[in-house]
Design a protein around this motif. Structure first.
Motif, PDB file in Angstrom:
ATOM      1  N   GLN A   1      38.505  31.606  58.972  1.00 32.21           N
ATOM      2  CA  GLN A   1      39.826  31.640  58.388  1.00 32.21           C
ATOM      3  C   GLN A   1      39.780  32.477  57.119  1.00 32.21           C
ATOM      4  O   GLN A   1      38.814  32.439  56.367  1.00 32.21           O
ATOM      5  CB  GLN A   1      40.307  30.228  58.067  1.00 32.21           C
ATOM      6  N   GLU A   2      40.853  33.200  56.918  1.00 31.23           N
ATOM      7  CA  GLU A   2      40.901  34.038  55.745  1.00 31.23           C
ATOM      8  C   GLU A   2      41.021  33.218  54.477  1.00 31.23           C
ATOM      9  O   GLU A   2      41.675  32.182  54.444  1.00 31.23           O
ATOM     10  CB  GLU A   2      42.085  34.997  55.828  1.00 31.23           C
ATOM     11  N   GLN A   3      40.375  33.715  53.423  1.00 27.14           N
ATOM     12  CA  GLN A   3      40.471  33.090  52.113  1.00 27.14           C
ATOM     13  C   GLN A   3      40.982  34.113  51.120  1.00 27.14           C
ATOM     14  O   GLN A   3      40.657  35.292  51.193  1.00 27.14           O
ATOM     15  CB  GLN A   3      39.113  32.552  51.676  1.00 27.14           C
ATOM     16  N   LEU A   4      41.785  33.639  50.186  1.00 24.59           N
ATOM     17  CA  LEU A   4      42.300  34.475  49.123  1.00 24.59           C
ATOM     18  C   LEU A   4      41.899  33.858  47.797  1.00 24.59           C
ATOM     19  O   LEU A   4      42.073  32.656  47.594  1.00 24.59           O
ATOM     20  CB  LEU A   4      43.830  34.575  49.205  1.00 24.59           C
ATOM     21  N   LYS A   5      41.393  34.671  46.904  1.00 23.57           N
ATOM     22  CA  LYS A   5      40.910  34.170  45.616  1.00 23.57           C
ATOM     23  C   LYS A   5      41.615  34.915  44.494  1.00 23.57           C
ATOM     24  O   LYS A   5      41.464  36.120  44.337  1.00 23.57           O
ATOM     25  CB  LYS A   5      39.405  34.384  45.509  1.00 23.57           C
ATOM     26  N   GLU A   6      42.420  34.156  43.717  1.00 21.04           N
ATOM     27  CA  GLU A   6      43.100  34.743  42.574  1.00 21.04           C
ATOM     28  C   GLU A   6      42.241  34.657  41.324  1.00 21.04           C
ATOM     29  O   GLU A   6      41.419  33.747  41.180  1.00 21.04           O
ATOM     30  CB  GLU A   6      44.428  34.033  42.274  1.00 21.04           C
ATOM     31  N   SER A   7      42.495  35.575  40.412  1.00 22.59           N
ATOM     32  CA  SER A   7      41.869  35.520  39.095  1.00 22.59           C
ATOM     33  C   SER A   7      42.792  36.220  38.099  1.00 22.59           C
ATOM     34  O   SER A   7      43.709  36.935  38.500  1.00 22.59           O
ATOM     35  CB  SER A   7      40.496  36.188  39.097  1.00 22.59           C
ATOM     36  N   GLY A   8      42.547  35.983  36.813  1.00 23.94           N
ATOM     37  CA  GLY A   8      43.301  36.684  35.786  1.00 23.94           C
ATOM     38  C   GLY A   8      44.336  35.863  35.061  1.00 23.94           C
ATOM     39  O   GLY A   8      44.958  36.339  34.113  1.00 23.94           O
ATOM     40  N   GLY A   9      44.545  34.635  35.491  1.00 28.05           N
ATOM     41  CA  GLY A   9      45.500  33.800  34.790  1.00 28.05           C
ATOM     42  C   GLY A   9      44.974  33.407  33.414  1.00 28.05           C
ATOM     43  O   GLY A   9      43.822  33.665  33.074  1.00 28.05           O
ATOM     44  N   GLY A  10      45.834  32.798  32.615  1.00 27.53           N
ATOM     45  CA  GLY A  10      45.429  32.361  31.288  1.00 27.53           C
ATOM     46  C   GLY A  10      46.625  32.123  30.402  1.00 27.53           C
ATOM     47  O   GLY A  10      47.749  31.966  30.886  1.00 27.53           O
ATOM     48  N   SER A  11      46.365  32.108  29.105  1.00 21.60           N
ATOM     49  CA  SER A  11      47.416  31.859  28.122  1.00 21.60           C
ATOM     50  C   SER A  11      47.707  33.123  27.332  1.00 21.60           C
ATOM     51  O   SER A  11      46.788  33.861  26.977  1.00 21.60           O
ATOM     52  CB  SER A  11      46.987  30.742  27.176  1.00 21.60           C
ATOM     53  N   VAL A  12      48.983  33.338  27.053  1.00 20.80           N
ATOM     54  CA  VAL A  12      49.393  34.538  26.335  1.00 20.80           C
ATOM     55  C   VAL A  12      50.634  34.203  25.523  1.00 20.80           C
ATOM     56  O   VAL A  12      51.384  33.277  25.866  1.00 20.80           O
ATOM     57  CB  VAL A  12      49.653  35.697  27.327  1.00 20.80           C
ATOM     58  N   ARG A  13      50.858  34.948  24.465  1.00 15.80           N
ATOM     59  CA  ARG A  13      52.065  34.763  23.664  1.00 15.80           C
ATOM     60  C   ARG A  13      53.234  35.490  24.314  1.00 15.80           C
ATOM     61  O   ARG A  13      53.068  36.444  25.077  1.00 15.80           O
ATOM     62  CB  ARG A  13      51.839  35.301  22.247  1.00 15.80           C
ATOM     63  N   SER A  14      54.408  35.038  23.987  1.00 15.86           N
ATOM     64  CA  SER A  14      55.629  35.656  24.497  1.00 15.86           C
ATOM     65  C   SER A  14      55.636  37.150  24.178  1.00 15.86           C
ATOM     66  O   SER A  14      55.305  37.543  23.066  1.00 15.86           O
ATOM     67  CB  SER A  14      56.840  34.977  23.861  1.00 15.86           C
ATOM     68  N   GLY A  15      55.986  37.960  25.168  1.00 16.47           N
ATOM     69  CA  GLY A  15      55.973  39.402  25.005  1.00 16.47           C
ATOM     70  C   GLY A  15      54.673  40.047  25.431  1.00 16.47           C
ATOM     71  O   GLY A  15      54.583  41.276  25.524  1.00 16.47           O
ATOM     72  N   GLY A  16      53.674  39.231  25.686  1.00 16.03           N
ATOM     73  CA  GLY A  16      52.373  39.736  26.074  1.00 16.03           C
ATOM     74  C   GLY A  16      52.289  40.081  27.551  1.00 16.03           C
ATOM     75  O   GLY A  16      53.268  39.986  28.294  1.00 16.03           O
ATOM     76  N   SER A  17      51.081  40.493  27.973  1.00 15.48           N
ATOM     77  CA  SER A  17      50.844  40.930  29.345  1.00 15.48           C
ATOM     78  C   SER A  17      49.606  40.266  29.933  1.00 15.48           C
ATOM     79  O   SER A  17      48.685  39.889  29.200  1.00 15.48           O
ATOM     80  CB  SER A  17      50.639  42.449  29.387  1.00 15.48           C
ATOM     81  N   LEU A  18      49.620  40.139  31.243  1.00  9.25           N
ATOM     82  CA  LEU A  18      48.462  39.665  31.993  1.00  9.25           C
ATOM     83  C   LEU A  18      48.404  40.431  33.305  1.00  9.25           C
ATOM     84  O   LEU A  18      49.445  40.894  33.807  1.00  9.25           O
ATOM     85  CB  LEU A  18      48.565  38.171  32.302  1.00  9.25           C
ATOM     86  N   ILE A  19      47.203  40.546  33.847  1.00  8.49           N
ATOM     87  CA  ILE A  19      47.035  41.137  35.169  1.00  8.49           C
ATOM     88  C   ILE A  19      46.351  40.105  36.060  1.00  8.49           C
ATOM     89  O   ILE A  19      45.261  39.631  35.743  1.00  8.49           O
ATOM     90  CB  ILE A  19      46.197  42.419  35.137  1.00  8.49           C
ATOM     91  N   LEU A  20      46.993  39.775  37.171  1.00  2.00           N
ATOM     92  CA  LEU A  20      46.410  38.886  38.158  1.00  2.00           C
ATOM     93  C   LEU A  20      45.797  39.720  39.274  1.00  2.00           C
ATOM     94  O   LEU A  20      46.326  40.768  39.645  1.00  2.00           O
ATOM     95  CB  LEU A  20      47.466  37.957  38.745  1.00  2.00           C
ATOM     96  N   SER A  21      44.683  39.232  39.809  1.00  2.00           N
ATOM     97  CA  SER A  21      44.012  39.891  40.919  1.00  2.00           C
ATOM     98  C   SER A  21      43.853  38.915  42.066  1.00  2.00           C
ATOM     99  O   SER A  21      43.765  37.698  41.853  1.00  2.00           O
ATOM    100  CB  SER A  21      42.624  40.388  40.491  1.00  2.00           C
ATOM    101  N   CYS A  22      43.784  39.458  43.270  1.00  2.00           N
ATOM    102  CA  CYS A  22      43.604  38.627  44.457  1.00  2.00           C
ATOM    103  C   CYS A  22      42.721  39.379  45.430  1.00  2.00           C
ATOM    104  O   CYS A  22      43.038  40.507  45.835  1.00  2.00           O
ATOM    105  CB  CYS A  22      44.954  38.314  45.080  1.00  2.00           C
ATOM    106  N   LYS A  23      41.632  38.746  45.817  1.00  2.00           N
ATOM    107  CA  LYS A  23      40.692  39.361  46.743  1.00  2.00           C
ATOM    108  C   LYS A  23      40.617  38.552  48.030  1.00  2.00           C
ATOM    109  O   LYS A  23      40.191  37.401  48.005  1.00  2.00           O
ATOM    110  CB  LYS A  23      39.305  39.440  46.097  1.00  2.00           C
ATOM    111  N   PRO A  24      41.059  39.133  49.156  1.00  2.00           N
ATOM    112  CA  PRO A  24      40.951  38.432  50.433  1.00  2.00           C
ATOM    113  C   PRO A  24      39.524  38.527  50.980  1.00  2.00           C
ATOM    114  O   PRO A  24      38.810  39.482  50.690  1.00  2.00           O
ATOM    115  CB  PRO A  24      41.918  39.179  51.345  1.00  2.00           C
TER     116      PRO A  24
END
Length: 126
Positions: A1-24
């Protein structure tokens, strides 16, 4: 079965940026529909952005249009979500998803997706 793994979440202040990644892992597709969803406590999971990897066609929910960008690195089969101008109301659990069936265009409906990651938390403080 396929698996998907996210990464890149976290805490940031308003107006900030984040990049999420997902590797199947587990399966290889020449082209497919992949997407990012989020879920607030006690609410249904909502589609934010989707991409059809064969053409690069993208679709966004109104709530994130102009702030979030979905992309796919076809060489490494990694899905990204660039999130800019984050707001406290963006605080949620974020999920990567992939559809098994070949539809040829991006989809935002949760029911269209068969494979899900475990989620990554994004917290935006004011």
């Amino acid at each position: 079965q396929e698996q998907l793994k996210e990464s890149g979440g976290g805490s940031v202040r308003s107006g900030g940026s984040l990049i999420l990644s997902c590797k199947p892992s587990g399966f290889t597709y020449s082209a497919r529909c992949m997407g990012w969803f989020r879920q607030f406590p006690g609410k249904e999971r909502e589609g934010l952005a989707s991409i059809y990897t064969g053409s690069g066609s993208r679709r966004y929910a109104d709530s994130v249009m102009g702030r979030f960008t979905i992309s796919h690195d076809s060489a490494n089969d990694v899905l990204y979500l660039q999130m800019d101008d984050l707001r406290p109301e963006d605080t949620a659990m974020y999920y990567c998803a992939a559809a098994d069936k070949e539809v040829g265009w991006p989809l935002l409906a949760r029911i269209e997706y068969d494979n899900w990651g475990q989620g990554t938390q994004v917290t935006v403080s004011s």
